[in-house]
Design an enzyme around this catalytic site. Structure first.
Site, PDB file in Angstrom:
ATOM      1  N   TYR A   1       0.854  -1.266   0.037  1.00 27.59           N
ATOM      2  CA  TYR A   1       0.034  -0.015  -0.122  1.00 27.59           C
ATOM      3  C   TYR A   1       0.941   1.255  -0.014  1.00 27.59           C
ATOM      4  CZ  TYR A   1      -3.097   3.472   2.415  1.00 27.59           C
ATOM      5  OH  TYR A   1      -3.822   4.711   2.713  1.00 27.59           O
TER       6      TYR A   1
ATOM      7  N   LYS B   1       1.066   4.089  -2.900  1.00 30.05           N
ATOM      8  CA  LYS B   1       0.750   5.504  -2.640  1.00 30.05           C
ATOM      9  C   LYS B   1       1.880   6.273  -2.850  1.00 30.05           C
ATOM     10  CE  LYS B   1      -3.447   5.989  -0.768  1.00 30.05           C
ATOM     11  NZ  LYS B   1      -4.544   6.775  -1.261  1.00 30.05           N
TER      12      LYS B   1
ATOM     13  N   SER C   1       4.655   0.716  10.791  1.00 29.69           N
ATOM     14  CA  SER C   1       5.444   1.985  11.161  1.00 29.69           C
ATOM     15  C   SER C   1       5.446   1.998  12.678  1.00 29.69           C
ATOM     16  CB  SER C   1       4.450   3.065  10.716  1.00 29.69           C
ATOM     17  OG  SER C   1       4.039   3.006   9.396  1.00 29.69           O
TER      18      SER C   1
HETATM   19  C1  UGA Z   1      -3.845   2.589   8.340  1.00 26.31           C
HETATM   20  C2  UGA Z   1      -3.291   3.002   6.816  1.00 26.31           C
HETATM   21  O1  UGA Z   1      -2.432   2.014   6.326  1.00 26.31           O
HETATM   22  C3  UGA Z   1      -2.914   4.171   6.525  1.00 26.31           C
HETATM   23  O2  UGA Z   1      -2.925   4.183   5.239  1.00 26.31           O
HETATM   24  C4  UGA Z   1      -3.901   5.213   6.956  1.00 26.31           C
HETATM   25  O3  UGA Z   1      -3.267   6.589   6.618  1.00 26.31           O
HETATM   26  C5  UGA Z   1      -3.887   4.925   8.252  1.00 26.31           C
HETATM   27  O4  UGA Z   1      -4.464   3.815   8.802  1.00 26.31           O
HETATM   28  C6  UGA Z   1      -4.933   5.969   8.908  1.00 26.31           C
HETATM   29  O5  UGA Z   1      -5.820   5.700   9.419  1.00 26.31           O
HETATM   30  O6  UGA Z   1      -4.809   7.409   8.642  1.00 26.31           O
HETATM   31  P1  UGA Z   1      -2.310   1.956  10.477  1.00 26.31           P
HETATM   32  O7  UGA Z   1      -2.331   3.231  11.521  1.00 26.31           O
HETATM   33  O8  UGA Z   1      -1.176   1.159  10.922  1.00 26.31           O
HETATM   34  O9  UGA Z   1      -2.622   2.635   8.950  1.00 26.31           O
HETATM   35  O10 UGA Z   1      -3.483   1.206  10.876  1.00 26.31           O
HETATM   36  P2  UGA Z   1      -4.465   0.740  11.929  1.00 26.31           P
HETATM   37  O11 UGA Z   1      -5.312  -0.476  11.640  1.00 26.31           O
HETATM   38  O12 UGA Z   1      -5.418   1.741  12.515  1.00 26.31           O
HETATM   39  O13 UGA Z   1      -3.442   0.184  12.988  1.00 26.31           O
HETATM   40  C7  UGA Z   1      -2.780   1.117  13.841  1.00 26.31           C
HETATM   41  C8  UGA Z   1      -2.025   0.153  14.801  1.00 26.31           C
HETATM   42  O14 UGA Z   1      -2.814  -0.723  15.764  1.00 26.31           O
HETATM   43  C9  UGA Z   1      -1.099  -0.880  14.181  1.00 26.31           C
HETATM   44  O15 UGA Z   1       0.245  -0.837  14.890  1.00 26.31           O
HETATM   45  C10 UGA Z   1      -1.911  -2.179  14.220  1.00 26.31           C
HETATM   46  O16 UGA Z   1      -0.876  -3.276  14.242  1.00 26.31           O
HETATM   47  C11 UGA Z   1      -2.542  -1.777  15.518  1.00 26.31           C
HETATM   48  N1  UGA Z   1      -3.662  -2.741  15.896  1.00 26.31           N
HETATM   49  C12 UGA Z   1      -4.761  -2.924  15.050  1.00 26.31           C
HETATM   50  C13 UGA Z   1      -3.912  -3.533  17.033  1.00 26.31           C
HETATM   51  O17 UGA Z   1      -2.965  -3.400  18.011  1.00 26.31           O
HETATM   52  N2  UGA Z   1      -5.200  -4.126  17.322  1.00 26.31           N
HETATM   53  C14 UGA Z   1      -6.272  -4.083  16.436  1.00 26.31           C
HETATM   54  O18 UGA Z   1      -7.168  -4.856  16.614  1.00 26.31           O
HETATM   55  C15 UGA Z   1      -5.867  -3.481  15.255  1.00 26.31           C
END
Ligand code: UGA
Length: 371
Positions: free
Chosen positions: A164, A168, A316
């Site tokens: 992704y 992007k 990240s």
């Molecule tokens: C995602 C997208 O990849 C980005 O494009 C987007 O910009 C971003 O969300 C956003 O909302 O702006 P990310 O932040 O990694 O990126 O996505 P999330 O699913 O929200 O995860 C955030 C963190 O929480 C990650 O470290 C993930 O491993 C963790 N997570 C997620 C948990 O610990 N538990 C969960 O149930 C889900």
């Protein structure tokens, strides 16, 4: 942009961010808005608005998209597969929707002289210098993300999580190149974890699969199940209230000459937490808003990334935006503290998904918190 004859085309108008931009455009400007999406359930109340036209359309229908671009002045591109659970499971679709389809749109905008406002992602930064160097965050220059200075640090090809971010990133490079060689008018917005009402879905209720972290935690809270922390929830994010983000979009539209040819971090640097801290805050606020949940055993549990996302996941470590450019050129500043943003968002989920939570209060003291 004060011209009342402007037509703004929004691709992905029915999604979370589009559903917040649309009412602000209709309320605060005299522009006509044309929305394209496969689904209008989040914007139903605006379908009859005299300055709004909606067409249910898949962006794979290039000829139909082209006709809409021809008739518009500004093109906002919001269509994306932006959910990490998809990046390592259906990477071909992720690359198609996040690069190949919008590539055609960029070409159309260049050919027809339209102003393209493209929503990219904070994820293009990937990991921070501090993160790959071992996780010591003593020097902000090594982890605070600046639009035109920070390196974009992604993992290997086998870590398909980065399908992704790569798609992007290449699209941003294409937009920049069209600006450089063919004078495309463009603006790029890099969202830093926008949150708010209507974000994502609750699995099994209005969607399937695994949504982003906020909706995952909401599902757990509504169903009184443990909130899953991937690898302990140590990674950090800056969460940004969606209405603050829409203020930035309005800032782009109101300052066209400053906004053109620029990529902007749109995030709130004050709202940084680890995922584990986010879970704790959400449990507290949920208990505040639903008094009956005060006696429930709401808790977190750590799960491995392999178990949660499968092979090829990576992450990240931190995403702290430098927002100096948006503050100066768009005259913008985010307003909403994380706690307030979460309160509004959680209250929305409680109300909207009320049917899902029916009956939980009776069973909660006996079996809440269990897997
Ligand atoms: C995602 C997208 O990849 C980005 O494009 C987007 O910009 C971003 O969300 C956003 O909302 O702006 P990310 O932040 O990694 O990126 O996505 P999330 O699913 O929200 O995860 C955030 C963190 O929480 C990650 O470290 C993930 O491993 C963790 N997570 C997620 C948990 O610990 N538990 C969960 O149930 C889900």
């Amino acid at each position: 942009m004060q011209n009342q004859n402007t037509t703004i085309l929004i691709l992905g108008c029915g999604g979370f961010i589009g559903s917040h931009i649309l009412p602000r455009l209709l309320d605060e400007t005299g522009h006509r808005v044309v929305g394209i999406d496969v689904n209008a359930s989040k914007i139903e109340e605006f379908l009859a608005h005299p300055r709004f036209t909606f067409e249910q359309l898949d962006v794979h229908d290039t000829a139909a998209v082209r006709k809409h671009v021809e008739k518009s002045d500004v093109v906002m591109s919001l269509v994306a597969l932006c959910n990490p659970a998809l990046y390592n499971t259906i990477p071909l679709s992720v690359i198609d929707i996040n690069f190949t389809r919008p590539m055609e749109l960029v070409q159309m905008c260049a050919e027809m002289n339209k102003w393209l406002i493209h929503f990219s992602t904070s994820e293009i930064y990937g990991k921070t210098i501090s993160g790959v160097a071992g996780g010591t965050y003593d020097n902000p220059d090594r982890y605070v993300l600046k639009e035109d200075e920070s390196p974009l640090i992604l993992g290997p090809i086998t870590a398909q999580r980065w399908s992704y971010a790569s798609a992007k990133q290449l699209l941003e490079r294409l937009i920049y190149a069209y600006g450089y060689e063919q004078d495309l008018a463009w603006t790029v917005i890099r969202p830093f974890n926008f949150i708010g009402p209507r974000m994502d879905f609750i699995p099994g209720v209005d969607g399937t699969g695994t949504p982003r972290v906020l909706a995952c935690f909401m599902e757990a809270l509504l169903e009184a199940k443990p909130l899953k922390l991937v690898d302990g929830g140590a990674n950090r994010r800056n969460f940004t209230f969606v209405e603050d983000a829409v203020d930035a979009v309005m800032g782009v539209l109101n300052n066209p000459s400053e906004a053109r040819g620029q990529a902007f971090n749109i995030g709130d640097p004050r709202n940084e937490v680890s995922v584990a801290e986010l879970a704790r805050m959400m449990i507290d606020i949920y208990r505040e808003l639903r008094p009956e949940a005060r006696d429930w055993e709401l808790r977190t549990v750590s799960v491995s990334a392999q178990e949660f996302y499968g092979t090829g996941y990576d992450d990240s470590d931190r995403r702290v935006p430098d927002i100096t450019k948006a503050q100066q050129l768009l005259k913008w500043a985010p307003q909403t503290p994380l706690r307030d943003a979460l309160k509004t968002t959680i209250a929305y989920y409680i109300e909207h998904y009320a049917s899902l939570t029916e009956g939980l209060s009776e069973q909660s003291t006996s079996d809440s918190g269990g897997d």
